[in-house]
Design a protein around this motif. Structure first.
Motif, PDB file in Angstrom:
ATOM      1  N   GLY A 119      37.111-127.874  90.085  1.00 31.97           N
ATOM      2  CA  GLY A 119      38.537-127.638  90.282  1.00 31.97           C
ATOM      3  C   GLY A 119      39.184-126.762  89.231  1.00 31.97           C
ATOM      4  O   GLY A 119      40.389-126.538  89.261  1.00 31.97           O
ATOM      5  N   HIS A 120      38.384-126.277  88.275  1.00 29.79           N
ATOM      6  CA  HIS A 120      38.911-125.418  87.220  1.00 29.79           C
ATOM      7  C   HIS A 120      38.230-124.055  87.258  1.00 29.79           C
ATOM      8  O   HIS A 120      37.081-123.940  87.679  1.00 29.79           O
ATOM      9  CB  HIS A 120      38.710-126.064  85.850  1.00 29.79           C
ATOM     10  CG  HIS A 120      39.573-127.251  85.626  1.00 29.79           C
ATOM     11  ND1 HIS A 120      39.283-128.489  86.163  1.00 29.79           N
ATOM     12  CD2 HIS A 120      40.722-127.400  84.941  1.00 29.79           C
ATOM     13  CE1 HIS A 120      40.226-129.342  85.821  1.00 29.79           C
ATOM     14  NE2 HIS A 120      41.111-128.710  85.067  1.00 29.79           N
ATOM     15  N   ALA A 121      38.937-123.041  86.815  1.00 26.84           N
ATOM     16  CA  ALA A 121      38.419-121.674  86.715  1.00 26.84           C
ATOM     17  C   ALA A 121      39.146-121.023  85.548  1.00 26.84           C
ATOM     18  O   ALA A 121      39.869-121.682  84.801  1.00 26.84           O
ATOM     19  CB  ALA A 121      38.644-120.907  88.015  1.00 26.84           C
ATOM     20  N   THR A 122      38.954-119.722  85.381  1.00 26.04           N
ATOM     21  CA  THR A 122      39.645-119.014  84.301  1.00 26.04           C
ATOM     22  C   THR A 122      40.275-117.737  84.826  1.00 26.04           C
ATOM     23  O   THR A 122      39.843-117.176  85.835  1.00 26.04           O
ATOM     24  CB  THR A 122      38.687-118.646  83.149  1.00 26.04           C
ATOM     25  OG1 THR A 122      37.640-117.814  83.659  1.00 26.04           O
ATOM     26  CG2 THR A 122      38.108-119.875  82.489  1.00 26.04           C
ATOM     27  N   VAL A 123      41.296-117.290  84.116  1.00 28.93           N
ATOM     28  CA  VAL A 123      41.906-115.977  84.366  1.00 28.93           C
ATOM     29  C   VAL A 123      41.923-115.226  83.035  1.00 28.93           C
ATOM     30  O   VAL A 123      42.131-115.819  81.984  1.00 28.93           O
ATOM     31  CB  VAL A 123      43.341-116.094  84.942  1.00 28.93           C
ATOM     32  CG1 VAL A 123      43.310-116.666  86.349  1.00 28.93           C
ATOM     33  CG2 VAL A 123      44.240-116.935  84.055  1.00 28.93           C
ATOM     34  N   GLY A 124      41.663-113.941  83.106  1.00 29.83           N
ATOM     35  CA  GLY A 124      41.673-113.128  81.903  1.00 29.83           C
ATOM     36  C   GLY A 124      43.085-112.779  81.497  1.00 29.83           C
ATOM     37  O   GLY A 124      43.952-112.578  82.349  1.00 29.83           O
TER      38      GLY A 124
ATOM     39  N   ALA B 231      42.966-126.333  91.816  1.00 32.29           N
ATOM     40  CA  ALA B 231      43.548-127.215  92.822  1.00 32.29           C
ATOM     41  C   ALA B 231      45.064-127.261  92.701  1.00 32.29           C
ATOM     42  O   ALA B 231      45.789-127.195  93.691  1.00 32.29           O
ATOM     43  CB  ALA B 231      42.945-128.606  92.722  1.00 32.29           C
ATOM     44  N   ALA B 232      45.573-127.378  91.479  1.00 29.91           N
ATOM     45  CA  ALA B 232      47.024-127.436  91.261  1.00 29.91           C
ATOM     46  C   ALA B 232      47.678-126.114  91.667  1.00 29.91           C
ATOM     47  O   ALA B 232      48.756-126.119  92.257  1.00 29.91           O
ATOM     48  CB  ALA B 232      47.329-127.750  89.801  1.00 29.91           C
TER      49      ALA B 232
END
Length: 127
Positions: free
Chosen positions: A56-61, A119-120
């Motif tokens: 449910g988590h990822a990253t953005v640069g 998810a949020a």
């Protein structure tokens, strides 16, 4: 969070397609563009992060500081690497990034990504 400094990833890519430029026709040959190089650096850091983040988590640069120090012509086989140097507040990830052609450095620098709850964000976009 299970992501710790010191993890790294190396990927291989070919200088072709959208990562190339001929600088508006001014150089007569297609070469790896600086934006293309940065995109590959970011991608490697993003995939590395995703492999170590909870579901449910990822990253953005959000920050890139690199030098494009050598050219690579169309068709060159390149490697891009990202090493997580620091984690700040469990959400800011600082990477050392590099692109090489064999032993020759093409680009080098740092890249920062922020952990987001996918998810949020999806729920907020749907409401």
């Amino acid at each position: 969070m299970s992501i710790e400094p010191g993890i790294s990833r190396t990927d291989e890519f070919t200088a072709e397609g959208r990562v190339l430029t001929d600088v508006g026709g001014t150089i007569g040959v297609k070469v790896l563009s600086t934006p293309g190089m940065i995109a590959m650096m970011e991608r490697t850091a993003a995939v590395l992060s995703l492999e170590h983040l909870p579901e449910g988590h990822a990253t953005v640069g959000f920050e890139v500081c690199v030098k494009h120090v050598a050219g690579a012509v169309e068709g060159a086989t390149l490697t891009t690497s990202a090493t997580l140097r620091e984690v700040v507040d469990d959400r800011k990830l600082r990477f050392d990034v590099e692109v090489k052609e064999g032993e020759r450095t093409i680009g080098v620098g740092t890249h920062e990504r922020r952990v987001i709850n996918v998810a949020a964000h999806a729920e907020a976009a749907g409401s």
